[in-house]
Design an enzyme around this catalytic site. Structure first.
Site, PDB file in Angstrom:
ATOM      1  CD  GLU A 139      26.132  22.508   2.508  1.00 32.16           C
ATOM      2  OE1 GLU A 139      26.228  21.431   2.761  1.00 32.16           O
ATOM      3  OE2 GLU A 139      24.904  23.643   3.019  1.00 32.16           O
TER       4      GLU A 139
ATOM      5  CG  ASP B  23      24.992  14.580   6.850  1.00 36.04           C
ATOM      6  OD1 ASP B  23      25.413  14.768   5.991  1.00 36.04           O
ATOM      7  OD2 ASP B  23      24.425  14.386   8.444  1.00 36.04           O
ATOM      8  CG  HIS B  24      26.727  18.287   7.995  1.00 31.52           C
ATOM      9  ND1 HIS B  24      26.853  18.846   7.086  1.00 31.52           N
ATOM     10  CD2 HIS B  24      25.742  17.453   7.405  1.00 31.52           C
ATOM     11  CE1 HIS B  24      25.343  19.621   6.260  1.00 31.52           C
ATOM     12  NE2 HIS B  24      24.986  17.885   7.102  1.00 31.52           N
TER      13      HIS B  24
END
Ligand code: G3H
Ligand code: 13P
Ligand code: ZN
Length: 312
Positions: free
Chosen positions: A135, A83-84
């Site tokens: 993103e 994640d991220h």
């Protein structure tokens, strides 16, 4: 079955009008609570690990906990996702270290730089059979200790998405349509409204392409009250309305990230336990009800928000 990528999962979710839950994991009880609910509800699941989780629990412990869940839940597909991911090196370390999916989050960088970093990660990941989430746009809230104010957040520009996806080769795209990280998303008394016009325009430009929503906790008020009535202080915490997430899942959103809600369930349960049992000190006694409440909260998300129960 062994760990899988999200490729097949997302295709089925897109066609079936539902989303896969992506839940953050930091310790054994969280992994168990999530996966027990998914096994009982026959739901595919994404277990995701942030940079902060790796710093807290150590990469190897987290991978082994997830591998244990894979053994305990052979009937459901499980993805292990970063994640991220903040840079190429972190993504590479997770790709080399057993993850089946990574996110490269270069959304704070200028458009061209975001493309370059993302493309580099995609090349390495695809060579190793791993899928990549990228993103475009900036969410408000707190992620990995970086705080973005509502004024500095920005919705995704739909006119950028085709160039971004074709130049990077990413497998899914996180967009900003008004969700926000953390438990203090919106002011009480306001009515949060996701920008479905932005989502629909993105989907029109990227037909069949899986979209991801971050910052999708709904901040259950029963847990905020549980925390506050047992010594906590969380004034004015409200989240994303669940009916709007359900609607997004019916459209092109295939992955919905939920972390803060599980933290609230765990913290509320433990606070209540200590308040009611000041003499107790065995971690198993307070972690057991916390794990049980995480499980029930995840069950609710699978059935009522994501729509992915029975889809394994
Ligand atoms: O979006 C961030 C996730 O909620 C992970 O949070 O960086 O505190 O592990 P963390
Ligand atoms: P929440 O803080 O809304 O749970 O968002 C989690 C998230 O987006 C993880 O990447
Ligand atoms: Zn996020």
């Amino acid at each position: 079955m062994p760990l899988v990528t999200s490729k097949e999962m997302f295709k089925k979710a897109y066609d079936g009008g539902y989303a896969i839950g992506a839940f953050n994991v930091n310790n054994m009880e969280i992994v168990q609570g999530i996966t027990e609910a998914c096994r009982e509800e026959k739901a595919p699941v994404i277990l995701q690990v942030s940079k902060g989780a790796r710093a807290y629990a150590n990469h190897t412990y987290l991978v082994k906990l997830v591998e244990a869940a894979v053994i305990e839940c052979p009937e459901i597909p499980i993805v292990l996702h970063l994640d991220h991911g903040p840079d190429f090196e972190t993504c590479k370390s997770c790709i080399d270290g057993g993850f089946t999916s990574v996110m490269i989050d270069a959304s704070s960088k200028p458009f061209k730089e975001n493309i370059e970093i993302t493309r580099k990660v995609v090349e390495y990941a695809h060579d190793h059979g791993v899928v990549v989430e990228a993103e475009l746009g900036t969410l408000a809230g707190i992620e990995d200790e970086v705080k973005v104010s509502a004024e500095d957040s920005s919705y995704t520009h739909p006119e950028e998405v085709e160039e971004f996806v074709s130049k990077t080769g990413c497998d899914s795209l996180a967009i900003a349509i008004g969700t926000s990280h953390g438990a203090y998303k919106f002011k009480p008394g306001t009515k949060p409204q996701l920008r479905f016009d932005v989502l629909e325009e993105v989907s029109r430009r990227l037909p069949g392409f899986p979209i991801v929503l971050h910052g999708s906790s709904s901040v259950p008020q029963n847990y905020v009250e549980m925390i506050n009535s047992h010594g906590g202080k969380m004034p004015g915490a409200i989240g994303v309305p669940e009916d709007q997430l359900r609607h997004a899942a019916e459209l092109s959103v295939c992955k919905i990230n939920i972390d803060s809600d599980l933290r609230l369930a765990m913290t509320g349960t433990i606070r209540q336990f200590f308040d009611e049992h000041p003499d107790k000190f065995d971690p198993r006694e307070y972690l057991k009800p916390a794990r049980a409440n995480i499980k029930e909260l995840v069950r609710h998300k699978l059935i009522d928000v994501l729509g992915c129960a029975g889809k394994a």
